[in-house]
Design an enzyme around this catalytic site. Structure first.
Site, PDB file in Angstrom:
ATOM      1  N   SER A  15       0.820  -1.213   0.000  1.00 33.86           N
ATOM      2  CA  SER A  15       0.000   0.000   0.000  1.00 33.86           C
ATOM      3  C   SER A  15       0.858   1.269   0.000  1.00 33.86           C
ATOM      4  O   SER A  15       1.951   1.309   0.570  1.00 33.86           O
ATOM      5  CB  SER A  15      -0.887   0.003   1.236  1.00 33.86           C
ATOM      6  N   SER A  17      -0.400   4.072   1.263  1.00 32.73           N
ATOM      7  CA  SER A  17      -0.897   4.917   2.358  1.00 32.73           C
ATOM      8  C   SER A  17       0.176   5.238   3.396  1.00 32.73           C
ATOM      9  O   SER A  17       0.234   6.375   3.877  1.00 32.73           O
ATOM     10  CB  SER A  17      -2.113   4.266   3.018  1.00 32.73           C
ATOM     11  N   LYS A  67     -14.168  -3.111   4.313  1.00 36.33           N
ATOM     12  CA  LYS A  67     -14.835  -1.814   4.419  1.00 36.33           C
ATOM     13  C   LYS A  67     -16.278  -1.895   4.935  1.00 36.33           C
ATOM     14  O   LYS A  67     -16.783  -0.943   5.512  1.00 36.33           O
ATOM     15  CB  LYS A  67     -14.827  -1.105   3.058  1.00 36.33           C
ATOM     16  N   GLY A 130     -19.076   0.917 -13.723  1.00 38.21           N
ATOM     17  CA  GLY A 130     -18.834   0.082 -12.547  1.00 38.21           C
ATOM     18  C   GLY A 130     -19.791   0.438 -11.435  1.00 38.21           C
ATOM     19  O   GLY A 130     -20.316   1.563 -11.391  1.00 38.21           O
ATOM     20  N   ASN A 154     -22.949  -0.968 -15.671  1.00 40.50           N
ATOM     21  CA  ASN A 154     -22.254  -2.062 -14.986  1.00 40.50           C
ATOM     22  C   ASN A 154     -22.649  -3.393 -15.595  1.00 40.50           C
ATOM     23  O   ASN A 154     -23.722  -3.541 -16.163  1.00 40.50           O
ATOM     24  CB  ASN A 154     -22.619  -2.049 -13.495  1.00 40.50           C
ATOM     25  N   ARG A 155     -21.724  -4.348 -15.464  1.00 42.31           N
ATOM     26  CA  ARG A 155     -21.988  -5.708 -15.947  1.00 42.31           C
ATOM     27  C   ARG A 155     -23.199  -6.292 -15.220  1.00 42.31           C
ATOM     28  O   ARG A 155     -24.068  -6.905 -15.816  1.00 42.31           O
ATOM     29  CB  ARG A 155     -20.722  -6.534 -15.672  1.00 42.31           C
ATOM     30  N   SER A 158     -28.132  -5.279 -11.067  1.00 41.74           N
ATOM     31  CA  SER A 158     -28.701  -5.085  -9.726  1.00 41.74           C
ATOM     32  C   SER A 158     -27.839  -4.172  -8.845  1.00 41.74           C
ATOM     33  O   SER A 158     -28.370  -3.355  -8.084  1.00 41.74           O
ATOM     34  CB  SER A 158     -28.915  -6.428  -9.028  1.00 41.74           C
ATOM     35  N   GLY A 245      -5.838   8.356 -11.589  1.00 42.91           N
ATOM     36  CA  GLY A 245      -6.387   7.729 -10.384  1.00 42.91           C
ATOM     37  C   GLY A 245      -5.664   8.016  -9.080  1.00 42.91           C
ATOM     38  O   GLY A 245      -6.283   7.982  -8.010  1.00 42.91           O
TER      39      GLY A 245
END
Ligand code: ATR
Length: 281
Positions: A15, A17, A67, A130, A154-155, A158, A245
Site C-alpha cells: 500500500s 498509504s 470496508k 462500474g 455495470n456488468r 442489480s 487515479g
C-alpha cells in the site's frame, strides 16, 4: 504524544498509504507512525481488532475486503459512511471508534482541483462505469455536490440499481449495460472508470472502447496501477482530457488525516512524487 495510525486490510503490504501519511506527519511536524495492520482472511477479525484497540491507536484506514465488515465493530458512524454502507477511515477517541468514508469526497476534491469548470454546470452529464464500493462513494460524493445527471453502467444490473437509490429524487440516473455505455459515450461531459478492469497485471484490458467519446470531455480512471491505463490512453487518443487515479488516493488520505488531526495538509508536490513512485513500479 506520538500519533498512532495504520491500515487494516488484506493484502496491504504494498500500500502507498504509509508513504502518504508519513509525508503528512512530516509536513505538519507531528511525530508518529502509520503502520500496516494486515488481517489475513483466516485470522479472527474480532480478535485482531481487539489487539488494535489495546494498542491505543488514534485512527486507522480500512481497505478491501473489510470496508463493510468493520461497521459491526464501531461505536458510531458518520452520515456519509452510513448511507454508502462502507467505511475507509476510523477515528479512535476516548475509547470510541467512529467510522467515516473519505473515498467519494476524495475523488470529488481531486476532480475539482484539476477540472474546476466541471463544477460550474451541475447539469453536466456524468457516466460512472462500474458499481462496486468505489462507485458508491463517488456517486454519493457527486450527488452531494449537486450534480443532477449521473448514469451508471455495470456488468451486473442489480448493483447499479442499488447505487441509483442513493440519488433519491435529486439525481436523474439511467442504468446502462456496458454495450449501451459504449454507444452513448458521446453524450457525457465526464466519464469515470471505477471497475478493476485494466489493473495490473491485466494492463491491456479495457472496460469499453471509447473512440466515440466527446472530444472535449473529461475522462477519469480510479485505477492507479498502472497510472496510464489502456482506458485513459484510448480516451486521450480520442481527444478527451484525462484525470489520473492517484489523485483520489491522495485526497481521500488528506481528508482522513484531517479527521484524525484537524490539520489539512496541502498536497502540492506530493502529486508529482506519487506519480513518479507509481511510474517506477
Ligand atoms: P471496488 O470496491 O474497488 O469498487 P468492487 O466492489 O469489487 O471493487 O467492484 C468492482 C467493479 O468492477 C464492479 O462494478 C464489477 O462489476 P460487477 O458488479 O458486475 O461484478 C466490475 N468488474 C470487475 N471485473 C469486471 C469485468 N471483467 N468486466 C466487467 N466489470 C468488471
Amino acid at each position: 504524544m506520538e500519533l498512532k495510525l495504520g491500515l487494516v486490510g488484506f493484502p496491504v503490504k504494498h500500500s502507498l498509504s504509509p508513504w502518504i501519511h508519513n509525508q503528512f506527519m512530516e509536513k505538519s511536524g507531528i511525530e508518529g507512525n502509520y503502520s500496516i495492520m494486515e488481517i489475513k482472511p483466516d485470522d479472527s477479525f474480532e480478535l485482531e481488532l481487539e489487539r488494535i484497540k489495546e494498542s491505543q491507536v488514534n485512527g486507522f484506514n480500512v481497505t478491501v475486503p473489510y470496508k463493510k465488515q468493520i461497521i459491526n465493530y464501531l461505536d458510531g458512524l458518520d452520515k456519509n459512511a452510513e448511507r454508502i454502507g462502507a467505511v475507509n477511515t476510523v477515528v479512535c477517541k476516548d475509547g470510541k471508534w467512529v467510522g467515516y468514508n473519505t473515498d467519494g469526497i476524495g475523488y470529488v476534491i481531486a476532480l475539482r482541483n484539476k477540472f474546476p469548470e466541471i463544477f460550474h454546470e451541475k447539469a453536466n452529464r456524468i457516466l460512472i462505469l462500474g458499481a462496486g464500493g468505489a462507485a458508491y462513494g463517488i456517486y454519493y460524493g457527486l450527488k452531494s455536490e449537486g450534480f443532477t445527471q449521473i448514469d451508471i453502467a455495470n456488468r451486473t444490473h442489480s448493483s447499479a440499481k442499488e447505487i441509483a437509490i442513493l440519488g433519491e429524487n435529486e439525481v436523474k440516473t439511467s442504468i446502462l449495460t456496458l454495450d449501451e455505455a459504449q454507444e452513448m459515450i458521446n453524450s457525457y461531459n465526464l466519464t469515470i472508470q471505477t471497475t478493476s478492469v485494466g489493473m495490473k497485471p491485466n494492463t491491456e484490458d479495457t472496460i469499453i472502447p471509447v473512440e466515440l467519446l466527446k472530444r472535449n470531455s473529461v475522462v477519469s480512471d480510479i485505477i492507479y496501477q498502472p497510472l496510464n491505463t489502456r482506458f485513459l490512453m484510448d480516451a486521450k487518443q480520442a481527444g478527451a482530457s484525462i484525470h489520473y487515479g492517484h489523485t483520489m488516493l491522495l485526497y481521500q488520505a488528506q481528508y482522513a488525516f484531517e479527521l484524525w488531526t484537524n490539520k489539512k495538509i496541502p498536497i502540492d508536490e506530493m502529486d508529482q512524487q506519487l506519480k513518479t513512485i507509481l511510474e517506477g513500479r
